[in-house]
Design an enzyme around this catalytic site. Structure first.
Site, mmCIF file in Angstrom:
data_model
loop_
_atom_site.group_PDB
_atom_site.id
_atom_site.type_symbol
_atom_site.label_atom_id
_atom_site.label_comp_id
_atom_site.label_asym_id
_atom_site.label_seq_id
_atom_site.Cartn_x
_atom_site.Cartn_y
_atom_site.Cartn_z
ATOM 1 N N ASP A 1 -12.183 -9.183 4.306
ATOM 2 C CA ASP A 1 -13.485 -9.171 3.605
ATOM 3 C C ASP A 1 -14.041 -10.590 3.519
ATOM 4 O O ASP A 1 -15.227 -10.835 3.724
ATOM 5 C CB ASP A 1 -13.341 -8.625 2.174
ATOM 6 C CG ASP A 1 -13.617 -7.135 2.091
ATOM 7 O OD1 ASP A 1 -13.317 -6.427 3.065
ATOM 8 O OD2 ASP A 1 -14.143 -6.681 1.052
ATOM 9 N N ASP B 1 -2.904 -18.248 -0.002
ATOM 10 C CA ASP B 1 -3.921 -18.941 -0.809
ATOM 11 C C ASP B 1 -4.568 -20.052 0.019
ATOM 12 O O ASP B 1 -5.793 -20.220 0.017
ATOM 13 C CB ASP B 1 -3.323 -19.473 -2.128
ATOM 14 C CG ASP B 1 -1.995 -20.209 -1.949
ATOM 15 O OD1 ASP B 1 -1.419 -20.178 -0.832
ATOM 16 O OD2 ASP B 1 -1.529 -20.829 -2.922
ATOM 17 N N LYS C 1 3.270 -15.311 1.874
ATOM 18 C CA LYS C 1 3.444 -16.017 0.602
ATOM 19 C C LYS C 1 4.937 -16.265 0.452
ATOM 20 O O LYS C 1 5.574 -15.872 -0.534
ATOM 21 C CB LYS C 1 2.850 -15.162 -0.543
ATOM 22 C CG LYS C 1 2.752 -15.858 -1.884
ATOM 23 C CD LYS C 1 1.699 -16.952 -1.957
ATOM 24 C CE LYS C 1 1.804 -17.693 -3.272
ATOM 25 N NZ LYS C 1 0.959 -18.909 -3.342
ATOM 26 N N ASP D 1 -6.238 -7.129 4.009
ATOM 27 C CA ASP D 1 -7.385 -6.473 3.364
ATOM 28 C C ASP D 1 -8.294 -7.524 2.735
ATOM 29 O O ASP D 1 -9.508 -7.541 2.943
ATOM 30 C CB ASP D 1 -6.870 -5.503 2.289
ATOM 31 C CG ASP D 1 -8.006 -4.823 1.548
ATOM 32 O OD1 ASP D 1 -8.946 -4.343 2.218
ATOM 33 O OD2 ASP D 1 -7.971 -4.799 0.302
ATOM 34 N N TYR E 1 0.820 -1.212 0.000
ATOM 35 C CA TYR E 1 0.000 0.000 0.000
ATOM 36 C C TYR E 1 0.855 1.263 0.000
ATOM 37 O O TYR E 1 0.430 2.303 -0.469
ATOM 38 C CB TYR E 1 -0.907 0.036 1.235
ATOM 39 C CG TYR E 1 -2.226 -0.679 1.082
ATOM 40 C CD1 TYR E 1 -2.276 -2.025 0.744
ATOM 41 C CD2 TYR E 1 -3.420 -0.007 1.286
ATOM 42 C CE1 TYR E 1 -3.486 -2.677 0.630
ATOM 43 C CE2 TYR E 1 -4.640 -0.651 1.167
ATOM 44 C CZ TYR E 1 -4.669 -1.987 0.842
ATOM 45 O OH TYR E 1 -5.870 -2.623 0.733
HETATM 46 C C1 IPM Z 1 -10.328 -1.351 4.014
HETATM 47 C C2 IPM Z 1 -10.589 -0.713 2.682
HETATM 48 C C3 IPM Z 1 -9.424 0.203 2.345
HETATM 49 C C4 IPM Z 1 -8.185 -0.639 2.251
HETATM 50 C C5 IPM Z 1 -9.606 1.047 1.078
HETATM 51 C C6 IPM Z 1 -10.887 1.837 1.105
HETATM 52 C C7 IPM Z 1 -8.424 1.950 0.842
HETATM 53 O O1 IPM Z 1 -10.803 -1.670 1.710
HETATM 54 O O2 IPM Z 1 -10.210 -0.615 5.008
HETATM 55 O O3 IPM Z 1 -10.251 -2.583 4.076
HETATM 56 O O4 IPM Z 1 -7.902 -1.229 1.198
HETATM 57 O O5 IPM Z 1 -7.489 -0.725 3.246
HETATM 58 MN MN MN Z 2 -10.833 -3.706 2.463
#
Ligand code: IPM
Ligand code: MN
Length: 357
Positions: free
Chosen positions: A252, A224, A192, A248, A142
């Site tokens: 999710d 993975d 990884k 990240d 990032y």
């Molecule tokens: C998160 C989001 C952010 C990230 C984006 C909005 C920059 O997806 O907080 O997980 O990738 O960190």
């Molecule tokens: Mn995210």
């Protein structure tokens, strides 16, 4: 009576709707638990770009730095996708993380009993899930340099750099250790290392530190495989520690175990200054302004702020209990699939939660 300086960043999309619920929650809780708070609302994200020309204006950053805690809803909208990278809402978020040195992102995934049927996975697979993703937040790909898009002999080429120093790896590992010691003493470090040198260093560094903690059950996993294991048997995990990008993606994925990404809170912490507490979900521009968003992740982020940022554990417990009560009475927002449920608007869900306080 304690008096807390809280900065609220409502941001974009559904941000203002879910923030409204948290504002009312804080008022109610401050009466019940006898604390005062001063809520300063600041511009952040796309809205800040529109009104101030920057997604993270200097005055917003200054307010955040001098606060006790920052409560952030969400930022972003497809309408900003064509802006240059430095003006995009996401860049504002990265700036906030970086300026406040929020290197540790804590994303707990807890299954609320009444939502066992809301997950896309079978009940038996998720019922014992209680894990925390500890994501490194101010390093890795990032922020790595060099980065960019260049033109080489008439062809465009894009590149980023994934980089970690041993000290960055150590400080996030230390956070994971501290957290797991209060839980189940189990850490899985995700990397990884079979392909990336940066992951090889990650693995060597974490392994070296873990030698000093023989009481912790420690394992390494390739990312993975970790993605697969999170779907196959998520209850094997206690604390997952990983880099910015993998964290990240995996968070999710792990969010969906709980039924909806609208359920997951997070805390971003530094070693000393104020933390930022925000839902894992984004700004959902497709449903913004319709009053149908799920305010629970924001409410749970408010609970994390009270617990970790302000040391008001009773108020935090009360939010969690109130949410469980509302859910067990069969109330849902439209993102939570449940055939017998009563679907509420964002405002109504907020009111139900507040009634339970
Ligand atoms: C998160 C989001 C952010 C990230 C984006 C909005 C920059 O997806 O907080 O997980 O990738 O960190
Ligand atoms: Mn995210």
């Amino acid at each position: 009576m304690n008096n807390y300086k809280i900065v609220l960043l409502s941001g974009d999309g559904i941000g203002p709707e879910i923030s409204n619920v948290s504002k009312k929650l804080l008022s109610k809780l401050s009466e019940k638990y006898k604390f005062n708070f001063e809520l300063k609302e600041e511009l952040f994200g796309g809205i800040a770009y529109e009104q101030k020309g920057s997604p993270a204006p200097q005055e917003t950053l200054e307010s955040c730095k001098s606060s006790d805690a920052v409560l952030l809803a969400c930022v972003g909208d497809i309408k900003y996708d064509s802006l240059s990278r430095d003006l995009r809402p996401e860049t504002g978020l990265l700036k906030l993380r970086s300026e406040l040195n929020l290197f540790a992102n804590i994303r707990p995934v807890k299954i609320r009993r009444s939502l066992l049927n809301a997950s896309s996975l079978r009940k038996e697979i998720i019922e014992n899930v209680d894990l925390i993703v500890v994501r490194e937040l101010t390093g890795g790909i990032y922020f790595g340099e060099p980065r960019g898009i260049v033109n080489i002999s008439g062809e465009k080429k894009g590149f980023n750099t994934m980089t970690y120093s041993a000290s960055e790896i150590k400080r996030i590992t230390d956070v994971a250790i501290k957290i797991t010691k209060k839980r189940n003493n189990k850490i899985c470090s995700v990397d990884k290392a079979n392909v990336l040198e940066v992951s090889q260093l990650w693995r060597e560094t974490v392994e070296e530190i873990m030698k000093n903690h023989p009481d912790i059950e420690f394992s390494n996993m390739y990312v993975d495989n970790a993605a697969m294991q999170l779907i196959r048997d998520p209850s094997q995990f206690d604390v997952i520690v990983t880099n910015n990008l993998f964290g990240d993606i995996l968070s999710d994925l792990a969010a969906m175990l709980s039924g909806s990404i609208g359920m997951l809170p997070s805390a971003s912490l530094s070693n000393d200054g104020p933390g930022v507490f925000e839902p894992v979900h984004g700004s959902a521009p497709d449903i913004a302004g319709k009053d149908i968003a799920n305010p629970i992740a924001m409410a749970l982020s408010t609970a994390m702020m009270l617990r970790i940022g302000l040391n008001e554990p009773n108020a935090a417990d009360n939010i969690e209990l109130a949410i469980d009560n509302v859910l067990s009475k069969g109330f849902r927002t439209s993102d939570l699939i449940d055939k017998d449920a009563q679907i509420l608007s964002c405002t109504e869900m907020g009111e139900k939660i507040i009634q339970e306080i």
